[in-house]
Motif scaffolding. Structure first.
Motif, PDB file in Angstrom:
ATOM      1  N   ARG A   9       1.582  -0.573 -10.486  1.00  0.00           N
ATOM      2  CA  ARG A   9       0.536   0.341 -10.040  1.00  0.00           C
ATOM      3  C   ARG A   9      -0.130   0.068  -8.915  1.00  0.00           C
ATOM      4  NH1 ARG A   9      -1.815   1.138 -15.979  1.00  0.00           N
ATOM      5  NH2 ARG A   9      -3.742   0.163 -15.055  1.00  0.00           N
ATOM      6  N   ALA A  10      -0.491  -1.307  -8.793  1.00  0.00           N
ATOM      7  CA  ALA A  10      -1.162  -2.028  -7.475  1.00  0.00           C
ATOM      8  C   ALA A  10      -0.095  -1.776  -6.294  1.00  0.00           C
ATOM      9  CB  ALA A  10      -1.392  -3.329  -7.601  1.00  0.00           C
ATOM     10  N   LEU A  11       1.235  -1.986  -6.727  1.00  0.00           N
ATOM     11  CA  LEU A  11       2.051  -1.813  -5.583  1.00  0.00           C
ATOM     12  C   LEU A  11       2.270  -0.335  -4.979  1.00  0.00           C
ATOM     13  CD1 LEU A  11       4.904  -4.296  -6.705  1.00  0.00           C
ATOM     14  CD2 LEU A  11       3.522  -4.496  -4.607  1.00  0.00           C
ATOM     15  N   LEU A  12       2.164   0.599  -5.838  1.00  0.00           N
ATOM     16  CA  LEU A  12       2.047   2.035  -5.564  1.00  0.00           C
ATOM     17  C   LEU A  12       1.097   2.356  -4.669  1.00  0.00           C
ATOM     18  CD1 LEU A  12       2.913   3.697  -8.962  1.00  0.00           C
ATOM     19  CD2 LEU A  12       4.337   3.457  -7.044  1.00  0.00           C
ATOM     20  N   VAL A  13      -0.135   1.666  -4.581  1.00  0.00           N
ATOM     21  CA  VAL A  13      -1.337   1.892  -3.904  1.00  0.00           C
ATOM     22  C   VAL A  13      -0.784   1.047  -2.511  1.00  0.00           C
ATOM     23  CG1 VAL A  13      -3.767   1.262  -3.306  1.00  0.00           C
ATOM     24  CG2 VAL A  13      -3.072   1.731  -5.597  1.00  0.00           C
ATOM     25  N   LEU A  14      -0.199   0.259  -2.588  1.00  0.00           N
ATOM     26  CA  LEU A  14       0.042  -0.668  -1.249  1.00  0.00           C
ATOM     27  C   LEU A  14       1.271   0.260  -0.282  1.00  0.00           C
ATOM     28  CD1 LEU A  14      -1.285  -3.045  -2.389  1.00  0.00           C
ATOM     29  CD2 LEU A  14       0.404  -4.209  -1.431  1.00  0.00           C
ATOM     30  N   ASP A  15       2.172   0.905  -1.193  1.00  0.00           N
ATOM     31  CA  ASP A  15       3.278   1.665  -0.829  1.00  0.00           C
ATOM     32  C   ASP A  15       2.588   2.781   0.135  1.00  0.00           C
ATOM     33  OD1 ASP A  15       4.986   0.312  -2.374  1.00  0.00           O
ATOM     34  OD2 ASP A  15       5.365   1.915  -3.675  1.00  0.00           O
ATOM     35  N   LYS A  16       1.721   3.497  -0.108  1.00  0.00           N
ATOM     36  CA  LYS A  16       1.069   4.638   0.526  1.00  0.00           C
ATOM     37  C   LYS A  16       0.401   3.817   1.836  1.00  0.00           C
ATOM     38  CE  LYS A  16       0.092   7.430  -3.485  1.00  0.00           C
ATOM     39  NZ  LYS A  16      -0.792   7.735  -4.315  1.00  0.00           N
ATOM     40  N   ILE A  17      -0.070   2.654   1.835  1.00  0.00           N
ATOM     41  CA  ILE A  17      -0.845   2.179   2.904  1.00  0.00           C
ATOM     42  C   ILE A  17       0.161   1.853   3.699  1.00  0.00           C
ATOM     43  CG2 ILE A  17      -2.065   0.202   3.819  1.00  0.00           C
ATOM     44  CD1 ILE A  17      -3.427   0.145   1.048  1.00  0.00           C
ATOM     45  N   VAL A  18       1.285   1.055   3.383  1.00  0.00           N
ATOM     46  CA  VAL A  18       2.578   0.566   4.163  1.00  0.00           C
ATOM     47  C   VAL A  18       3.256   1.689   4.939  1.00  0.00           C
ATOM     48  CG1 VAL A  18       4.549  -0.833   4.250  1.00  0.00           C
ATOM     49  CG2 VAL A  18       2.663  -1.676   2.854  1.00  0.00           C
ATOM     50  N   ALA A  19       3.199   2.659   4.263  1.00  0.00           N
ATOM     51  CA  ALA A  19       4.191   3.982   4.849  1.00  0.00           C
ATOM     52  C   ALA A  19       3.422   4.609   6.100  1.00  0.00           C
ATOM     53  CB  ALA A  19       4.083   4.989   3.626  1.00  0.00           C
ATOM     54  N   ALA A  20       1.999   4.267   6.200  1.00  0.00           N
ATOM     55  CA  ALA A  20       1.294   4.837   7.451  1.00  0.00           C
ATOM     56  C   ALA A  20       1.465   3.853   8.644  1.00  0.00           C
ATOM     57  CB  ALA A  20      -0.145   4.725   6.966  1.00  0.00           C
ATOM     58  N   TYR A 133      -9.150   1.693   0.648  1.00  0.00           N
ATOM     59  CA  TYR A 133      -8.449   0.862  -0.216  1.00  0.00           C
ATOM     60  C   TYR A 133      -9.036   1.065  -1.477  1.00  0.00           C
ATOM     61  CZ  TYR A 133      -6.002  -3.121  -2.615  1.00  0.00           C
ATOM     62  OH  TYR A 133      -5.410  -3.850  -3.467  1.00  0.00           O
ATOM     63  N   GLU A 134      -8.291   1.785  -2.444  1.00  0.00           N
ATOM     64  CA  GLU A 134      -8.800   2.312  -3.933  1.00  0.00           C
ATOM     65  C   GLU A 134      -7.482   1.830  -4.908  1.00  0.00           C
ATOM     66  OE1 GLU A 134      -9.197   6.347  -3.551  1.00  0.00           O
ATOM     67  OE2 GLU A 134     -10.753   6.135  -1.906  1.00  0.00           O
ATOM     68  N   PRO A 135      -7.706   0.580  -5.114  1.00  0.00           N
ATOM     69  CA  PRO A 135      -6.694  -0.438  -5.943  1.00  0.00           C
ATOM     70  C   PRO A 135      -6.972   0.291  -7.568  1.00  0.00           C
ATOM     71  CG  PRO A 135      -8.173  -1.675  -5.511  1.00  0.00           C
ATOM     72  CD  PRO A 135      -8.549  -0.703  -4.670  1.00  0.00           C
TER      73      PRO A 135
END
Length: 190
Positions: A9-20, A133-135
């Motif tokens: 779940r934490a990685l899913l938040v990062l995925d959206k950030i890194v995609a930008a 950032y909304e982990p």
């Protein structure tokens, strides 16, 4: 809760950030002293692949071999897929994993360590990009519990985190977590 699910779940938040992330963003400074966004992403790619190798083989020969190539978000996503695939095997929870220069730990502790890294660097990435950032709150809570056990002494020798910093007593769990890892929760790109 299974630590692997919290980490996912934490990685899913990062995925959206890194995609930008765009190529122009890679030179941005980060809250990690001396690291650009490219350095931080390469670190994450290295760590994800090394944790995956350790999950499969018990240890990884190189914890700094990550490459971004021409597609930093793609390299990051491939490393996340590798990590999630390796930790999906329930047998990893019964294994001993050697984690870089930290030592050898049971699989659940190694997963906990990766979660701490994921939550912390997610904040670093978001701050470097000026994004919110909304982990996952439960992931932050569990990561905070491990961060509370990391002594300040010896951090310089193993290059893990900076010494903790002070935050107000009523700080959020995320801010307390960040402060325990030596980050100033008020950090912004200058």
């Amino acid at each position: 809760m299974d630590l692997r699910e919290l980490d996912r779940r934490a990685l899913l938040v990062l995925d959206k950030i890194v995609a930008a992330v765009t190529p122009a963003d890679l030179t941005r400074p980060t809250p990690c002293a001396g690291w650009t966004l490219a350095d931080l992403l390469r670190h994450q790619v290295s760590e994800n692949h090394a944790f995956a190798t350790a999950a499969r083989e018990g240890s990884a020969p190189d914890w700094d071999a990550g490459e971004l190539g021409d597609d930093a978000p793609g390299a990051y996503q491939a490393s996340v897929d590798d990590f999630l695939d390796a930790f999906a095997d329930d047998a990893v929870l019964a294994r001993q994993l050697t984690i870089n220069h930290f030592g050898t730990f049971p699989g659940p502790i190694a997963a906990h360590m990766h979660l701490v890294d994921t939550v912390a660097h997610g904040w670093d990435l978001a701050r470097a990009l000026g994004l919110p950032y909304e982990p996952d709150a439960e992931a932050v809570h569990v990561a905070l519990k491990l961060a509370e056990r990391i002594p300040d002494e010896g951090r310089e020798q193993n290059n893990s985190f900076a010494r903790s910093v002070e935050v107000p007593a009523d700080a959020s769990e995320l801010d307390r977590f960040l402060a325990l890892l030596g980050r100033d929760p008020a950090w912004t790109v200058s």
